[in-house]
Design an enzyme around this catalytic site. Structure first.
Site, mmCIF file in Angstrom:
data_model
loop_
_atom_site.group_PDB
_atom_site.id
_atom_site.type_symbol
_atom_site.label_atom_id
_atom_site.label_comp_id
_atom_site.label_asym_id
_atom_site.label_seq_id
_atom_site.Cartn_x
_atom_site.Cartn_y
_atom_site.Cartn_z
ATOM 1 N N ASP A 348 -2.331 2.113 4.955
ATOM 2 C CA ASP A 348 -2.869 3.367 4.441
ATOM 3 C C ASP A 348 -1.852 4.498 4.418
ATOM 4 O OD1 ASP A 348 -5.351 2.388 3.833
ATOM 5 O OD2 ASP A 348 -6.280 2.956 5.719
ATOM 6 N N TYR A 436 -13.017 4.690 4.025
ATOM 7 C CA TYR A 436 -13.004 4.990 5.452
ATOM 8 C C TYR A 436 -12.609 6.439 5.716
ATOM 9 C CZ TYR A 436 -14.029 0.832 8.183
ATOM 10 O OH TYR A 436 -14.677 -0.193 8.827
#
Length: 864
Positions: A348, A436
């Site tokens: 990420d 998320y």
């Protein structure tokens, strides 16, 4: 999830022993760190993020440079090229006053794409009016830089104009106006990088329609491949036709979410600090109690904490703790090997950028009312500065915990009690990277400890499936069925921190104190005991630790500094509950890219260039660069300038209560969730006390007992048992101020609740203990099956649903299957009658309690 916190291990002369100092209250409700920085000093601090003027100067210098003539040119990373560490330390801890210190050069490190190549440039912006490019290189190895927001938006705009995709959408009976797509990196799966490696991504698409949770409604089986440099679709496949999950029950927005996210709202309140805030922000520096540290921002790492030190009142000086710390990477591999899922192994920070996906924090929700907010800037794809408002918040936390205490009853004539409340300072950023949300906290304590906390929430990424009931899964489905045709896939989260600890100086050592059992040969009746085996790491190989392997204390010490008693000054690394390590095979390609995840702890010698755990270029990286590769050099780490790398890990097995939105929970939160589900969905007229007794019967571990104790205390202080998932904060409800809301009570129906009268009946606390034995047995049975209780589905079968041979036999035998599966707990008529009698008794007691409450005087309640 609780991350490790660093705690002082030397108690005689620890930096944490310094007394608290009163700080001037910060009276501003919002702070722009860049504007404050310009006002507080004549020149920026060496660790200050690049200002808008400096970002503009970087852009001008790069575009004007003949070193990169190709166009178009896009900026993928623009960050501070920090000065050399000795120069920064001399600047920060020298004897000169800040106003008289010589300014260090201001430089930027840039990664730009032009002509199909990744260009690295170093730009001097000390004089923003006359910037210059100091160095230029072309990256020749594997991997690509971080994706920009602009190119992602451009890529997801391509599918509606692609005829094969239009046909796939039509075949599924979906309106194209409801379709959204997202960019997914492709990873790396073997082979040498070709000479002309393509910078490609895959697009996966979803259906929003009546819900904001489009991740719950995938167009499963459809994959598009986009060449980002050409911005064109270069591959397409529609492999399998599966039902699109329904929108019903997937929305997480207020007023649309179902239990346990709907229901009675908490009364409004506010945090009260009569003397104002206890911290001060001067530019990018935060001063609070005995702490001082610098808060910075990086578009890849997000929050960066630097030069953290503690004031030692006895020595009259600041004692160094942390030179620089930040999240280096977040690795999220999914565990489904099918074609549409095998490459979902996200990095990420390196692929998307944590700072790029840090959106404005919501006052009063993301952060409490006593928070101050910091803004930041980053360079967009065109190099122009982009403002990010309310990106970081800083606040004091009053959780009702105890910092330290002791009661002494040994004196015959008196009782001595000393106790100090635990107050801490939190620096928070929330990163919403795709589905998320990561809540990233740095928590500083007056004891000298630093606690790093990552809380995971957000939405599950689900896979479309033909299954409509869990009983239909006869083989490994690689996930949990959370809704009809929606499977939440198993996955991991590994958050790796880069912590350049400088405990009381630059040169430190890494120590592992292992517990070893010994036999007693001293002649007393005691047969065994344990002692400590001390190991000081000599090289990087010695300092790689699996914290789950054996009980041990991990310390970073300064061997050159001693306490009065002769003990080394140091900090102890205390792992939290999230200590999972990767279990993937060593030869699996995602594991090779993030092989550092096999051990939670690694130590390397400091190197300015070694920042990013998977390497500088994470997109399509091969594992040849990064933390694991650096560690193989096995360099010396004893009494050296060292960096501690800590990886927090969890294996996420999704459960029903993670859908449609995942609650932010820890151990106590899990217990609260269990009660909310047990109470609201199964037997809504059993009391909170009865639930606690059941939990105590099965809660054998000390952790569960502590959770139960805290749960009982919060209810005793007036907490609503159905709302205990709300974080405990000190808040004062204004006297005589009604909230004017009408709420639905699960027992009594709709009632008007007002804060004018805090004697209103709590329907969860009015049940007596005299439950029939038959009903008690039923309670035990339901409690034990709560976690595995399936949601009862309607009898409508999907035409796309696969029916296994055994299921077909059940249909022939007249058994129900699929969506019509009944609950596991069957109630007899006698049981139903007894439970109805209990409910009526509860209603009578509630009416009596309300009558008593109406005769009493209104009171003002303080809620914690």
């Amino acid at each position: 999830m609780i991350l490790p916190f660093i705690q002082t291990s030397a108690r005689a002369e620890p930096a944490a022993r310094a007394p608290l100092h009163a700080m001037l209250p910060l009276l501003l409700s919002a702070v722009s760190i860049l504007a404050a920085a310009a006002a507080s000093t004549h020149h920026p601090h060496p660790f200050d993020p690049l200002s808008p003027a400096e970002l503009t100067a970087v852009r001008d210098a790069v575009l004007a440079s003949p070193l990169v003539p190709a166009r178009p040119l896009t900026f993928h990373y623009v960050g501070l090229d920090e000065p050399d560490k000795p120069d920064v330390l001399s600047y920060a801890y020298g004897n000169s006053a800040s106003s008289s210190r010589a300014a260090l050069p201001r430089r930027a490190f840039v990664i730009a794409r032009a002509g199909g190549q990744s260009h690295e440039l170093r730009v001097d912006v000390t004089d923003a009016a006359a910037p210059s490019v100091l160095a230029h290189a072309v990256h020749r190895g594997a991997g690509f830089p971080t994706l920009t927001l602009d190119e992602q938006f451009a890529a997801v705009a391509l599918p509606p104009a692609h005829p094969p995709f239009v046909e796939s959408v039509r075949r599924r009976g979906v309106d194209m106006a409801d379709v959204l797509c997202a960019v997914f990196p492709v990873g790396w799966f073997g082979g040498d990088p070709p000479a002309e490696e393509r910078r490609v991504v895959k697009l996966l698409c979803f259906v929003a329609g009546a819900t904001a949770n489009f991740y719950a409604r995938p167009l499963e089986g459809v994959t598009l491949v986009v060449d980002l440099d050409r911005m064109a679709i270069v591959g397409y496949r529609d492999r399998v036709l599966l039902p699109v999950p329904k929108a019903e029950g997937t929305d997480y927005r207020a007023g649309k979410a179902g239990p346990p996210y709907a229901g009675r709202a908490p009364a409004p309140g506010t945090v009260v600090q009569p003397e104002g805030r206890g911290f001060d922000i001067d530019g990018h520096f935060v001063r609070w109690a005995n702490w001082e540290f610098h808060v910075g921002f990086d578009v890849r790492a997000g929050t960066v904490i630097s030069l953290a030190s503690i004031h030692d009142a006895e020595a009259g000086a600041r004692r160094r703790v942390l030179y620089r710390g930040f999240v280096s990477e977040v690795f999220v591999p999914y565990m489904d090997p099918v074609e549409e899922w095998y490459y979902r192994t996200f990095l990420d920070a390196g692929e998307y950028g944590l700072g790029l996906w840090a959106f404005p924090l919501q006052p009063g929700a993301d952060c409490p009312a006593n928070a101050a907010y910091l803004d930041g800037y980053y360079a967009g794809q065109d190099g122009k500065p982009v403002e990010n408002k309310n990106m970081i918040c800083v606040f004091e936390r009053y959780a009702g915990d105890v910092a330290w205490r002791h009661t002494e009853a040994g004196f015959p004539d008196r009782l001595i009690t000393e106790v100090r409340p635990d107050v801490s300072l939190v620096v928070r950023m929330v990163v919403s990277c795709g589905n998320y949300d990561y809540i990233l906290d740095w928590e500083f304590k007056t004891s000298g400890s630093i606690k790093f906390t990552v809380s995971l929430t957000g939405l599950l990424e689900v896979k479309g499936t033909a299954y409509t009931h869990a009983d239909q899964t006869t083989e490994d489905a690689h996930g949990t069925l959370v809704a009809e045709n929606a499977l939440a896939v198993y996955h991991d989260h590994y958050v790796t921190y880069h912590l350049d600890l400088d405990v009381d100086g630059t040169n430190n050592s890494f120590v592992k104190n292992t517990i070893a059992t010994k036999r007693n040969e001293g002649g007393t009746p005691r047969r065994s005991y344990w002692t400590v085996r001390r190991e000081v790491a000599e090289t990087e190989a010695d300092a790689q630790v699996d914290v789950n392997a054996a009980p041990a204390d991990l310390l970073v010490v300064n061997p050159n500094k001693r306490t009065r008693m002769g003990n080394e000054v140091g900090y102890r690394v205390v792992p939290g509950g999230a200590t999972a390590a990767s279990v993937l095979d060593d030869d699996d390609f995602p594991q090779r890219r993030a092989s550092y995840c096999k051990k939670q702890v690694r130590v390397t010698p400091y190197s300015k260039a070694e920042k990013w755990a998977p390497g500088l270029y994470a997109d399509q990286s091969t594992g040849d660069d990064g933390l694991a590769a650096w560690s193989k050099r096995d360099r010396g780490v004893r009494n050296e300038d060292i960096v501690l790398w800590y990886t927090v890990g969890i294996h996420h097995i999704p459960y029903q209560d993670d859908f449609p939105v995942m609650p932010t929970v820890e151990d106590l939160g899990n217990l609260i969730k269990l009660y909310a589900d047990w109470h609201s969905r199964l037997i809504p007229y059993y009391s909170f006390d009865q639930f606690v007794r059941k939990a105590e019967k099965v809660g054998a571990s000390s952790r569960v007992r502590r959770c139960i104790s805290e749960l009982k205390e919060r209810v005793a202080r007036g907490g609503d048992p159905t709302l205990l998932h709300q974080p405990p904060v000190e808040e004062v409800i204004p006297e005589g101020e009604p909230d004017g809301t009408t709420q639905e009570d699960p027992i009594l129906g709709t009632e008007s609740l007002s804060t004018d009268n805090h004697e209103d009946v709590d329907p969860f606390a009015m049940e007596s203990d005299d439950v029939d034995p038959m009903q008690e047995d039923l309670l035990n049975e339901i409690y034990e099956k709560t976690a595995d209780e399936p949601v009862i589905r309607s009898g409508v079968e999907s035409t796309e649903q696969p029916v296994a041979p055994k299921e077909a036999e059940k249909h022939q035998d007249g058994e129900e299957s699929g969506g019509s599966k009944p609950s596991k707990v069957e109630l007899t008529e006698e049981q139903k009658a007894r439970m109805e009698a209990n409910r009526l008794k509860a209603l009578e007691r509630a009416a009596a309690a309300r009558a008593r409450a109406s005769q009493s005087q209104p009171t003002t309640e303080t809620t914690t």
